[in-house]
Design an enzyme around this catalytic site. Structure first.
Site, mmCIF file in Angstrom:
data_model
loop_
_atom_site.group_PDB
_atom_site.id
_atom_site.type_symbol
_atom_site.label_atom_id
_atom_site.label_comp_id
_atom_site.label_asym_id
_atom_site.label_seq_id
_atom_site.Cartn_x
_atom_site.Cartn_y
_atom_site.Cartn_z
ATOM 1 C CD GLU A 284 83.497 -35.632 -97.751
ATOM 2 O OE1 GLU A 284 82.861 -35.055 -96.864
ATOM 3 O OE2 GLU A 284 84.736 -35.763 -97.720
ATOM 4 C CD GLU B 267 78.406 -30.384 -85.543
ATOM 5 O OE1 GLU B 267 79.194 -30.614 -86.465
ATOM 6 O OE2 GLU B 267 77.192 -30.170 -85.717
ATOM 7 N NE ARG C 41 65.552 -29.652 -71.100
ATOM 8 C CZ ARG C 41 64.334 -29.243 -70.799
ATOM 9 N NH1 ARG C 41 63.282 -29.805 -71.351
ATOM 10 N NH2 ARG C 41 64.162 -28.253 -69.953
ATOM 11 C CB ALA D 251 83.449 -28.403 -92.689
ATOM 12 C CB SER E 251 71.665 -27.329 -83.226
ATOM 13 O OG SER E 251 71.719 -27.054 -84.597
ATOM 14 N N PRO E 252 72.634 -25.599 -80.066
ATOM 15 C CG PRO E 252 72.951 -23.522 -79.054
ATOM 16 C CD PRO E 252 72.940 -24.199 -80.395
ATOM 17 N N GLY E 253 70.334 -26.170 -78.611
ATOM 18 C CA GLY E 253 69.078 -26.609 -78.015
ATOM 19 C C GLY E 253 68.960 -28.119 -77.915
ATOM 20 N NE ARG F 258 77.105 -31.396 -96.318
ATOM 21 C CZ ARG F 258 78.082 -31.946 -95.644
ATOM 22 N NH1 ARG F 258 78.019 -33.218 -95.301
ATOM 23 N NH2 ARG F 258 79.139 -31.245 -95.329
ATOM 24 C CB ILE G 69 67.610 -43.531 -78.170
ATOM 25 C CG1 ILE G 69 66.914 -42.929 -76.958
ATOM 26 C CG2 ILE G 69 66.604 -44.075 -79.169
ATOM 27 C CD1 ILE G 69 66.082 -43.908 -76.165
#
Length: 180
Positions: free
Chosen positions: A142, A119, A37, A76, A113-115, A64, A14
């Site tokens: 940044e 990542e 999914r 990070a 966020s495995p659902g 953020r 998409i």
């Protein structure tokens, strides 16, 4: 088919951006039914738990946009294509904090966020940091402020939700357990 495995029979991309890609996969479920999914594809990231010789945790505060607020986090950043996680961890430590080290130890990795996202974040630890001779230029988009806090100060910021992300919460737990 494995007990819970879903088989993808079609993928529609998409959106492809600078950081993520959004795919919609059509899948066959373990019971034979079908579903869709929505998946965020991400190249992965690193995070660094870095402490000074005095035992203070090196953190950065930055805005953020997704949360519409500034939070305080461990250094990070996103992996570049083909980049090894340890090299990325060193680069991010240097770019975001002005510190360097010769001793980075892999602690763990985890999915954020495995659902809906793939990542994978690699978490490194060092307690042998030193200021760089020449301060590096950070990313042009940044803006960060470096801070050094005691573990107690950082835990209070977590209670106040100024530290409000999983990787930094993990870092605080890691350091608390390391003290025992």
């Amino acid at each position: 088919m494995k007990k819970f495995e879903e088989k993808t029979y079609q993928t529609e991309t998409i959106y492809t951006g600078k950081i993520v890609q959004l795919d919609v996969d059509s899948v066959t479920l373990p019971d034979g039914h079908t579903s869709k999914r929505e998946l965020i594809r991400h190249p992965g990231a690193v995070a660094v738990i870095a402490t000074t010789q005095e035992g203070k945790l090196v953190l950065v505060e930055q805005y953020r946009k997704a949360m519409e607020k500034s939070i305080i986090e461990i250094p990070a950043g996103k992996l570049e294509p083909g980049e090894e996680p340890k090299a990325c961890a060193m680069r991010e430590l240097e770019e975001e904090t002005g510190y360097t080290t010769e001793d980075l130890e892999l602690v763990t990795s985890f999915y954020t966020s495995p659902g809906f996202a793939d990542e994978l974040v690699y978490v490194y630890f060092t307690d042998h940091i030193k200021p760089m001779d020449i301060q590096p230029d950070g990313d042009e988009d940044e803006f960060v402020e470096v801070m050094e806090l005691t573990l107690d100060e950082a835990v209070q910021l977590e209670k106040d939700q100024r530290i409000h992300d999983a990787k930094t919460a993990y870092a605080l737990l890691y350091l608390q357990l390391k003290q025992k």
